[in-house]
Design a protein around this motif. Structure first.
Motif, PDB file in Angstrom:
ATOM      1  N   ILE A 181     -68.071  16.546  59.656  1.00 30.07           N
ATOM      2  CA  ILE A 181     -67.097  15.542  60.084  1.00 30.07           C
ATOM      3  C   ILE A 181     -66.424  16.034  61.356  1.00 30.07           C
ATOM      4  O   ILE A 181     -65.772  17.083  61.348  1.00 30.07           O
ATOM      5  CB  ILE A 181     -66.048  15.283  58.998  1.00 30.07           C
ATOM      6  N   ASN A 182     -66.635  15.273  62.460  1.00 31.70           N
ATOM      7  CA  ASN A 182     -66.072  15.651  63.764  1.00 31.70           C
ATOM      8  C   ASN A 182     -66.431  17.087  64.150  1.00 31.70           C
ATOM      9  O   ASN A 182     -65.602  17.845  64.654  1.00 31.70           O
ATOM     10  CB  ASN A 182     -64.547  15.490  63.746  1.00 31.70           C
ATOM     11  N   GLY A 183     -67.670  17.440  63.873  1.00 32.28           N
ATOM     12  CA  GLY A 183     -68.156  18.764  64.248  1.00 32.28           C
ATOM     13  C   GLY A 183     -67.750  19.875  63.302  1.00 32.28           C
ATOM     14  O   GLY A 183     -68.094  21.035  63.531  1.00 32.28           O
ATOM     15  N   THR A 184     -67.012  19.548  62.240  1.00 34.61           N
ATOM     16  CA  THR A 184     -66.581  20.552  61.258  1.00 34.61           C
ATOM     17  C   THR A 184     -67.457  20.481  60.019  1.00 34.61           C
ATOM     18  O   THR A 184     -67.624  19.413  59.437  1.00 34.61           O
ATOM     19  CB  THR A 184     -65.111  20.339  60.858  1.00 34.61           C
ATOM     20  N   CYS A 185     -68.005  21.619  59.642  1.00 33.73           N
ATOM     21  CA  CYS A 185     -68.877  21.672  58.463  1.00 33.73           C
ATOM     22  C   CYS A 185     -68.007  21.736  57.206  1.00 33.73           C
ATOM     23  O   CYS A 185     -67.136  22.592  57.073  1.00 33.73           O
ATOM     24  CB  CYS A 185     -69.784  22.897  58.534  1.00 33.73           C
ATOM     25  N   ASN A 186     -68.245  20.804  56.281  1.00 35.92           N
ATOM     26  CA  ASN A 186     -67.513  20.760  55.021  1.00 35.92           C
ATOM     27  C   ASN A 186     -68.480  20.987  53.865  1.00 35.92           C
ATOM     28  O   ASN A 186     -69.555  20.386  53.816  1.00 35.92           O
ATOM     29  CB  ASN A 186     -66.808  19.411  54.844  1.00 35.92           C
ATOM     30  N   ASN A 190     -63.769  24.141  54.072  1.00 32.49           N
ATOM     31  CA  ASN A 190     -64.257  24.323  55.436  1.00 32.49           C
ATOM     32  C   ASN A 190     -64.037  25.781  55.806  1.00 32.49           C
ATOM     33  O   ASN A 190     -63.815  26.622  54.929  1.00 32.49           O
ATOM     34  CB  ASN A 190     -63.566  23.353  56.399  1.00 32.49           C
ATOM     35  N   SER A 191     -64.080  26.101  57.081  1.00 33.22           N
ATOM     36  CA  SER A 191     -64.011  27.501  57.490  1.00 33.22           C
ATOM     37  C   SER A 191     -62.642  28.134  57.286  1.00 33.22           C
ATOM     38  O   SER A 191     -62.493  29.348  57.405  1.00 33.22           O
ATOM     39  CB  SER A 191     -64.402  27.629  58.964  1.00 33.22           C
ATOM     40  N   SER A 192     -61.626  27.326  56.968  1.00 37.02           N
ATOM     41  CA  SER A 192     -60.279  27.891  56.853  1.00 37.02           C
ATOM     42  C   SER A 192     -59.603  27.674  55.507  1.00 37.02           C
ATOM     43  O   SER A 192     -58.695  28.420  55.143  1.00 37.02           O
ATOM     44  CB  SER A 192     -59.376  27.313  57.951  1.00 37.02           C
ATOM     45  N   THR A 193     -60.020  26.664  54.744  1.00 42.52           N
ATOM     46  CA  THR A 193     -59.290  26.378  53.511  1.00 42.52           C
ATOM     47  C   THR A 193     -60.163  25.646  52.498  1.00 42.52           C
ATOM     48  O   THR A 193     -61.214  25.100  52.840  1.00 42.52           O
ATOM     49  CB  THR A 193     -58.035  25.525  53.817  1.00 42.52           C
ATOM     50  N   LYS A 245     -70.104  32.875  48.772  1.00 41.31           N
ATOM     51  CA  LYS A 245     -71.136  32.312  49.644  1.00 41.31           C
ATOM     52  C   LYS A 245     -70.551  32.177  51.047  1.00 41.31           C
ATOM     53  O   LYS A 245     -69.431  31.694  51.217  1.00 41.31           O
ATOM     54  CB  LYS A 245     -71.603  30.948  49.125  1.00 41.31           C
ATOM     55  N   GLU A 246     -71.333  32.603  52.046  1.00 37.63           N
ATOM     56  CA  GLU A 246     -70.878  32.542  53.441  1.00 37.63           C
ATOM     57  C   GLU A 246     -71.012  31.108  53.959  1.00 37.63           C
ATOM     58  O   GLU A 246     -72.091  30.499  53.870  1.00 37.63           O
ATOM     59  CB  GLU A 246     -71.687  33.503  54.305  1.00 37.63           C
ATOM     60  N   ILE A 247     -69.930  30.571  54.496  1.00 37.34           N
ATOM     61  CA  ILE A 247     -69.931  29.186  54.972  1.00 37.34           C
ATOM     62  C   ILE A 247     -70.936  28.995  56.103  1.00 37.34           C
ATOM     63  O   ILE A 247     -71.684  28.008  56.125  1.00 37.34           O
ATOM     64  CB  ILE A 247     -68.516  28.781  55.439  1.00 37.34           C
ATOM     65  N   LYS A 248     -70.972  29.904  57.048  1.00 34.80           N
ATOM     66  CA  LYS A 248     -71.872  29.781  58.197  1.00 34.80           C
ATOM     67  C   LYS A 248     -73.325  29.685  57.737  1.00 34.80           C
ATOM     68  O   LYS A 248     -74.106  28.867  58.240  1.00 34.80           O
ATOM     69  CB  LYS A 248     -71.687  30.970  59.136  1.00 34.80           C
ATOM     70  N   THR A 249     -73.687  30.513  56.757  1.00 33.90           N
ATOM     71  CA  THR A 249     -75.061  30.510  56.237  1.00 33.90           C
ATOM     72  C   THR A 249     -75.388  29.180  55.566  1.00 33.90           C
ATOM     73  O   THR A 249     -76.471  28.615  55.756  1.00 33.90           O
ATOM     74  CB  THR A 249     -75.257  31.661  55.246  1.00 33.90           C
ATOM     75  N   ILE A 250     -74.440  28.665  54.763  1.00 34.04           N
ATOM     76  CA  ILE A 250     -74.653  27.384  54.083  1.00 34.04           C
ATOM     77  C   ILE A 250     -74.899  26.274  55.091  1.00 34.04           C
ATOM     78  O   ILE A 250     -75.828  25.465  54.957  1.00 34.04           O
ATOM     79  CB  ILE A 250     -73.437  27.033  53.204  1.00 34.04           C
TER      80      ILE A 250
END
Length: 246
Positions: free
Chosen positions: A135-140, A157-160, A203-208
């Protein structure tokens, strides 16, 4: 000044010897040992006072003097004649309950109160990915954290992370472990804990998110390669005509 100091000295002595007003809660992992100390100043009057450690106010654990360990606790309890403490060994769930020390003599008084809660080590939780979106370039990432008959569904997401749908998180009590989901160091962490232990799955968010992008690219490539020959020819002719201005 001397008149004032005398009442203060008496008050401090009474406070020091006062009985515990409430139980002290102690959480112990199953199979571990715990030492219980007396909580007031204990001075036994010779040939008059006897100290008992009791379980649930009914079962005697040890007495002194003379030092006696009662049958149920032989090999499982050690009493110290120096400081009147009690060492309980290899605690099991059936050992949960109230332990108190009582001095009996001319007057009975309680010198220690402990509420022991024996808990098993929590089982490792399982963190699974339910869905991934952008969503708007943010991976959820929507995940499910499961452990010991309870679960938490969260959107991260990457922060919360925030809880969504599913079973509500139950408050941690003396018997119910706590499940929590949060983000730290670029990873989603599913934490399972009680008062004596904890375990987690991450689980690493970037990898997912990268795996999701690769899956999308592979799918698009498979669709293109899997097109029937005539359709591909039509597309090629259409593109060629557009380039030469037909």
């Amino acid at each position: 000044m001397a008149t004032l100091c005398f009442p203060i000295a008496i008050l401090l002595t009474l406070l020091h010897q006062a009985e515990p007003s409430a139980e002290t809660s102690v959480f112990v992992q199953k199979g571990q040992d715990v030492r219980l100390n007396v909580q007031t100043n204990v001075q036994l009057k010779e040939d008059v006072d006897v100290l008992y450690w009791k379980f649930n106010r009914l079962d005697n654990v040890v007495k002194y003097p003379p030092k006696v360990t009662f049958e149920r606790y032989r090999g499982r309890a050690e009493f110290s004649e120096e400081d009147f403490s009690l060492l309980l060994k290899n605690l099991q769930e059936g050992d949960s309950g109230l332990y108190d020390a009582v001095v009996t003599g001319n007057n009975d008084r309680n010198v220690a109160k402990y509420l022991i809660n024996v808990q098993e080590r929590v089982e490792p939780p399982v963190l699974t990915v339910d869905s991934v979106s952008s969503i708007n370039g943010t991976c959820n990432v929507t995940v499910a954290c499961r452990g010991q008959n309870t679960s938490v569904n969260s959107s991260c997401n990457s922060s919360t992370c925030s809880q969504v749908g599913g079973e509500r998180r139950r408050a941690e009590t003396t018997t119910v472990p706590l499940l929590s989901v949060y983000v730290a160091g670029g990873s989603i962490i599913c934490n399972h804990s009680n008062q004596v232990s904890w375990a987690n799955d991450t689980k690493e968010i970037k990898t997912i998110c990268l795996e999701k992008e690769r899956d999308k690219e592979d799918h698009n490539y498979a669709v293109t390669v899997g097109m029937p020959g005539p359709i591909i020819h039509v597309i090629i002719i259409f593109v060629g005509c557009a380039l030469i201005g037909w």
